[in-house]
Structures are given as structure tokens and as C-alpha cells.
Write an enzyme that holds these catalytic residues in place. Structure first.
Site, PDB file in Angstrom:
ATOM      1  N   LYS A 164       5.835 -10.357 -13.534  1.00  0.00           N
ATOM      2  CA  LYS A 164       4.572 -10.110 -13.014  1.00  0.00           C
ATOM      3  C   LYS A 164       4.649  -8.315 -12.702  1.00  0.00           C
ATOM      4  CE  LYS A 164       4.051 -14.249 -11.717  1.00  0.00           C
ATOM      5  NZ  LYS A 164       4.363 -15.489 -10.383  1.00  0.00           N
TER       6      LYS A 164
ATOM      7  N   GLN B 255       6.768 -17.306  -4.761  1.00  0.00           N
ATOM      8  CA  GLN B 255       7.337 -17.254  -5.962  1.00  0.00           C
ATOM      9  C   GLN B 255       7.794 -18.727  -5.154  1.00  0.00           C
ATOM     10  OE1 GLN B 255       6.873 -16.125  -9.012  1.00  0.00           O
ATOM     11  NE2 GLN B 255       7.112 -18.589  -9.545  1.00  0.00           N
TER      12      GLN B 255
ATOM     13  N   ASP C 216      -2.520 -16.421  -5.895  1.00  0.00           N
ATOM     14  CA  ASP C 216      -2.579 -17.883  -6.134  1.00  0.00           C
ATOM     15  C   ASP C 216      -3.368 -18.682  -6.576  1.00  0.00           C
ATOM     16  OD1 ASP C 216      -0.029 -17.641  -7.777  1.00  0.00           O
ATOM     17  OD2 ASP C 216       0.798 -17.775  -6.376  1.00  0.00           O
TER      18      ASP C 216
END
Ligand code: NAP
Length: 286
Positions: A52, A96, A119
Site C-alpha cells: 500500500k 490494518q 476503507d
């Protein structure tokens, strides 16, 4: 059979995104910023986070990975998230997953400002998606929708079956397909006669986390098959949920693993961060 090349599409979209980011910097002096918080040392998470960051930097974003030990307390993690919420130079915050067991995952996801929730896991963003007013959406199904668009795969009136009902893939995928006027069924581990049901699908999306589970017996000839799964076989090789070698002869379109859904997920995360940056600008916080 047409192979849906997620890697090539990701390169194309990220290239366009890099141009948009450069333009934004030139015209407004603003650079989209993505911060990723990684708790602990989970090896798979380390790889995802590195990828990422690499993609974000390559597209001209500001990107930072904040690595904290697995022993961090929930209060400390919440305080860290809050610090990035308050800092207007960061437009996207991603924590995460998975998190260590002593941390309440839901509490952390709920603490992220919905405007920075790139997200799309915050209940506000989930609710907006389900009510047809999506703002921030989960990257994996968003990437799959881009694939349908790129390959001009019609969804309206089609029968779609999504196997898997997680909050990050299966459920938002089903909603996005519904929004695109497909007739959608969500299947899961309790579904009876799964192969029979899957075989009714024109569009079959598989997100269960079981290597090569979906064989050709699950697939109607001519169906579009999207494989979200990322599993390791006995030799440590990355494999999907779909038995690609046999299903490719039945499907009309199919995604490979690797090189299918995975690269598109990161791409859409960057796209969301860019959008969050634009929204922050409109709100006057830039
Ligand atoms: P998850 O949270 O573990 O959910 C798995 C879902 O599959 C659950 O709804 C479960 O049903 C269902 N399921 C499990 N076994 C099944 C079976 N035998 N028959 C039917 N349904 C079954 O997983 P996830 O986070 O959605 O991820 C799914 C897979 O996608 C994993 O391999 C993950 O690594 C991969 N993934 C890939 C990307 C990418 O970018 N490529 C992104 C995210 C996830 P129940 O609800 O009944 O338990």
C-alpha cells in the site's frame, strides 16, 4: 474465456490517479495523504502494508506507515487514531486488520472519522452504501465494480451470487451489485446446496478464504467468475478460492489469483484517499 487482468487495469487507473494528484498539487498545493497504522508483526499484514505504501508513494501521495507493537493498549491506539483525525494533512486513515485479540476491533473502526475512513468500514459509511448514498466504500468490491466497467460486463437484470458475507467483501459487494440492478443472492457457510445455487449465477463472486473450493461444478457455462480469495497452498503458493484451471474452461470471464482482484484493491484505496482529499478541500479544512 477472457482473462480479467486486474494488474493491467490497476496500472492504468494508478497512472491516471498519479496525473490527477500531480494536477491537484500544482493547482491547489494539496497532496493527498494516507496513513496506515500497523499493530504487531503479522507477516501477511506487513506485506499488504508495504504494498500500500509503495503504491501510494508511486502515485505521488504522502504516505506513512505507523508501526506499533502488538502490546499497545486500546486507549493508546485510540489516541493514535485521534491524532491523525485531528491532523488535516492526512486525508485517509487505515488501521490494518486483524488487530491483536485484546483490542476491540469494532471500537477502533468506529473511532475513525467517517470522512477519513478510506476503507469504508465505519457504520456511517456502511449505512450510506446500503441506503444508496455511498461516499467511502470498501476497496475490494469497489475494485471488482471497476473490472465490470472496464470489461463492459453488463450487470442489470443479471443473476449474481456472492459467496461470503463478510463486512469487508461479501456484504458490500452484494449491495454494489444490487445498486447496479443485478438480482443478488448472498451465500455463506450455512447455505444448502451451494454448488446448485452458484450454478444459477451469471455473475459469481467468491470470497470465502478456502483454496480452490469452487470447482467447475459450481459454475454455469458462460458465467463471469470473480475470485477474491487469497490462500496459501501446501507449497506456500498464493491461490484463489476458485479452481482456476478447470473453471476457466467453463467461464466467459475470470479473474486470476494473483493478478486479479488484489491489485485493484490497493488501487481503489488510493482512489478513495484522493476522493477524501477532495472532500476535505470542499469542506474547507484544507
Ligand atoms: P471472512 O471474513 O473469513 O469471511 C468468509 C466468508 O466465507 C464468511 O461469510 C463465511 O461464511 C464464508 N464461508 C466460509 N467457508 C465457506 C464454505 N465452505 N461455503 C460457503 N461459504 C463459506 O473472509 P473475507 O475477509 O471476506 O475474505 C475472504 C477471502 O478473500 C480470503 O481469502 C481473504 O484473504 C480474501 N481477501 C482478498 C482481498 C483482495 O484484495 N484480493 C481482500 C479481502 C479479502 P459464514 O459467515 O457463515 O462464516
Amino acid at each position: 474465456m477472457v482473462l480479467i487482468d486486474g494488474k493491467a487495469l490497476a496500472v492504468k487507473i494508478q497512472g491516471k490517479l498519479a496525473e490527477k494528484v500531480a494536477r491537484l498539487k500544482e493547482e491547489k498545493g494539496v497532496v493527498p495523504g494516507l496513513v496506515v497504522i500497523l499493530v504487531g508483526e503479522d507477516p501477511a499484514s506487513q506485506v499488504y502494508v508495504r504494498n500500500k505504501e509503495r503504491s501510494a508513494l508511486a502515485a505521488g501521495f504522502r504516505s506513512e506507515v505507523v508501526r506499533v507493537p502488538a502490546t499497545i493498549s486500546q486507549e493508546e491506539l485510540l489516541a493514535l487514531v485521534e491524532r491523525y483525525i485531528q491532523d488535516a494533512s492526512w486525508h485517509g486513515i487505515l488501521v490494518q486488520l486483524p488487530l491483536p485479540q485484546h483490542i476491540d476491533e469494532e471500537a477502533i473502526l468506529h473511532a475513525i472519522d467517517p470522512k477519513k475512513d478510506v476503507d469504508g468500514f465505519h457504520p456511517t459509511n456502511m449505512g450510506k452504501l446500503w441506503s444508496g448514498h455511498a461516499v467511502m466504500i470498501p476497496s475490494t468490491p469497489a475494485g471488482i465494480m471497476e473490472m465490470f466497467k472496464e470489461y463492459e460486463i453488463a450487470l442489470a437484470g443479471k443473476r449474481a451470487v456472492v459467496i461470503g458475507r463478510s463486512n469487508i467483501v461479501g456484504k458490500p459487494m452484494a449491495q454494489m451489485l444490487l445498486d447496479a440492478n443485478a438480482t443478488v443472492t448472498i451465500a455463506h457457510s450455512q447455505t444448502q446446496n451451494l454448488a446448485e445455487l452458484a450454478k444459477t449465477a451469471d455473475i459469481l463472486v467468491v470470497a470465502i478464504g478456502r483454496g480452490h473450493f469452487v470447482t467447475k461444478d459450481f459454475v454455469k457455462p458462460g458465467a463471469v467468475v470473480i475470485d477474491v480469495g487469497m490462500n496459501r497452498d501446501a507449497n506456500g503458493k498464493l491461490i484463489g478460492d476458485v479452481a482456476f484451471d478447470e473453471v476457466k474452461d467453463v467461464a466467459s470471464y475470470i479473474t486470476p489469483v494473483p493478478g486479479g482482484v488484489g491489485p485493484m484493491t490497493i488501487t481503489m484505496l488510493l482512489e478513495q484517499t484522493y476522493q477524501a482529499c477532495l472532500l476535505a478541500g470542499e469542506a474547507g479544512s484544507q
